[in-house]
Design a protein around this motif. Structure first.
Motif, PDB file in Angstrom:
ATOM      1  N   VAL A 144      42.287  33.779  -7.712  1.00 58.11           N
ATOM      2  CA  VAL A 144      42.089  33.221  -9.058  1.00 58.11           C
ATOM      3  C   VAL A 144      43.155  32.174  -9.380  1.00 58.11           C
ATOM      4  N   LYS A 145      44.381  32.429  -8.938  1.00 62.10           N
ATOM      5  CA  LYS A 145      45.471  31.471  -9.178  1.00 62.10           C
ATOM      6  C   LYS A 145      45.263  30.166  -8.419  1.00 62.10           C
ATOM      7  N   HIS A 146      44.469  30.213  -7.340  1.00 64.14           N
ATOM      8  CA  HIS A 146      44.215  29.017  -6.525  1.00 64.14           C
ATOM      9  C   HIS A 146      42.951  28.259  -6.950  1.00 64.14           C
ATOM     10  N   LEU A 147      42.263  28.709  -7.977  1.00 62.81           N
ATOM     11  CA  LEU A 147      41.044  28.011  -8.395  1.00 62.81           C
ATOM     12  C   LEU A 147      41.355  26.579  -8.835  1.00 62.81           C
ATOM     13  N   PRO A 148      40.541  25.605  -8.411  1.00 61.40           N
ATOM     14  CA  PRO A 148      40.763  24.227  -8.846  1.00 61.40           C
ATOM     15  C   PRO A 148      40.652  24.118 -10.364  1.00 61.40           C
ATOM     16  N   PRO A 149      41.530  23.360 -11.017  1.00 58.15           N
ATOM     17  CA  PRO A 149      41.531  23.251 -12.483  1.00 58.15           C
ATOM     18  C   PRO A 149      40.195  22.786 -13.063  1.00 58.15           C
ATOM     19  N   LYS A 150      39.468  21.956 -12.304  1.00 50.88           N
ATOM     20  CA  LYS A 150      38.220  21.396 -12.831  1.00 50.88           C
ATOM     21  C   LYS A 150      36.988  22.233 -12.488  1.00 50.88           C
ATOM     22  N   LEU A 151      37.174  23.318 -11.759  1.00 47.17           N
ATOM     23  CA  LEU A 151      36.022  24.145 -11.369  1.00 47.17           C
ATOM     24  C   LEU A 151      35.364  24.755 -12.602  1.00 47.17           C
ATOM     25  N   ILE A 167      33.383  28.917  -3.296  1.00 49.48           N
ATOM     26  CA  ILE A 167      32.862  28.951  -4.674  1.00 49.48           C
ATOM     27  C   ILE A 167      32.233  27.611  -5.033  1.00 49.48           C
ATOM     28  N   GLU A 168      30.938  27.639  -5.274  1.00 50.99           N
ATOM     29  CA  GLU A 168      30.208  26.420  -5.660  1.00 50.99           C
ATOM     30  C   GLU A 168      30.340  26.185  -7.166  1.00 50.99           C
ATOM     31  N   PRO A 169      30.401  24.915  -7.589  1.00 50.02           N
ATOM     32  CA  PRO A 169      30.409  24.616  -9.030  1.00 50.02           C
ATOM     33  C   PRO A 169      29.176  25.221  -9.710  1.00 50.02           C
ATOM     34  N   LYS A 170      29.379  25.744 -10.900  1.00 49.16           N
ATOM     35  CA  LYS A 170      28.324  26.334 -11.734  1.00 49.16           C
ATOM     36  C   LYS A 170      27.809  27.680 -11.203  1.00 49.16           C
ATOM     37  N   SER A 171      28.442  28.206 -10.168  1.00 50.30           N
ATOM     38  CA  SER A 171      27.975  29.472  -9.617  1.00 50.30           C
ATOM     39  C   SER A 171      28.431  30.651 -10.472  1.00 50.30           C
ATOM     40  N   VAL A 172      27.789  31.789 -10.225  1.00 50.91           N
ATOM     41  CA  VAL A 172      28.154  33.036 -10.916  1.00 50.91           C
ATOM     42  C   VAL A 172      28.850  33.935  -9.892  1.00 50.91           C
ATOM     43  N   VAL A 173      30.066  34.342 -10.222  1.00 51.88           N
ATOM     44  CA  VAL A 173      30.936  35.042  -9.277  1.00 51.88           C
ATOM     45  C   VAL A 173      31.300  36.417  -9.830  1.00 51.88           C
TER      46      VAL A 173
END
Length: 250
Positions: free
Chosen positions: A107-114, A89-95
């Motif tokens: 989803v639980k593993h997503l970085p807090p700052k993403l 998952i790239e920053p600012k991407s649409v998923v």
């Protein structure tokens, strides 16, 4: 005919691995009557080991009201898959992300700052995404399937027809090199087809136990999948036939 104890152990394994099962499929696999399977599922429901639904059953871990890790089948393997998937998952991407316990773990593993935008038809996934303050969450609305816990039908399909996302994380029920991605729920199949059409890149998340399995309705050919993520080493022998289809294995 298998003993009741053996039948029920088989039913529990199938429902925990696939999250949802149909009476007809289990009856065929066990070579017993649908009434026999119905009685077994009723007993297991009364024991609190699964949840009986119309035409089949769903796993306790899949039911959103219960989020205990101990009830999620192959939790450690799903956590490994989630960690691999997050790196895509790239920053600012649409998923775009479908439902299921593996996607919920992602989803639980997503970085807090993403910072990214997530579309999802899955109610449990949408609720989990709301915990991430930098994620914009767009819920694909429509008729909610109680069993699959995702929206289905015309409204949801119409929304998907109007978007084109960077990457789609597709929860996988049944995957086979010859038969592709398949499912038994016709409405879910239509949703997943629309999700594929709405995406530039398709990533299939699957524990290895689900590989080389097939169901009655086709979602897509295997070539439609760009990347396959399992808990295994990418060089594992079971993954060779998928590599031959030019799928990136993680």
């Amino acid at each position: 005919m298998a003993k009741k104890e053996d039948r029920q152990q088989f039913i529990l394994h199938e429902v925990r691995m696939h999250s949802r099962i149909l009476l007809t499929d289990i009856a065929t696999l066990l070579n017993v009557s649908i009434d026999t399977v119905r009685r077994d599922i009723k007993e297991l429901d009364e024991q609190g080991k699964l949840k009986k639904v119309h035409g089949g059953a769903i796993s306790i871990g899949f039911h959103y009201s219960n989020d205990a890790v101990k009830d999620i089948y192959a939790f450690e393997n799903k956590a490994k898959i989630a960690q691999k998937a997050v790196a895509l998952i790239e920053p600012k991407s649409v998923v775009l992300i479908s439902g299921g316990t593996t996607n919920l773990e992602l989803v639980k593993h997503l970085p807090p700052k993403l910072s990214a935008t997530f579309f999802t038809p899955s109610l449990p996934v949408a609720i989990e995404l709301m915990a991430h303050s930098n994620i914009e969450v767009i819920f694909i609305g429509g008729k909610l399937s109680r069993d699959a816990q995702i929206t289905v039908g015309g409204s949801a399909l119409n929304t998907l027809s109007e978007i084109k996302v960077d990457i789609c994380f597709m929860g996988t029920g049944y995957l086979d090199p010859t038969n592709g991605l398949t499912e038994f729920d016709w409405e879910v199949v239509q949703m997943k087809k629309a999700m594929i059409n709405a995406s530039k890149k398709i990533v299939s998340l699957s524990i290895s136990e689900k590989l080389n399995s097939t169901q009655r309705y086709k979602i897509c050919e295997i070539q439609a999948i760009n990347t396959l993520i399992t808990e295994l080493d990418p060089n594992a022998e079971i993954l060779a036939s998928y590599k031959e289809e030019n799928i990136t294995i993680l």
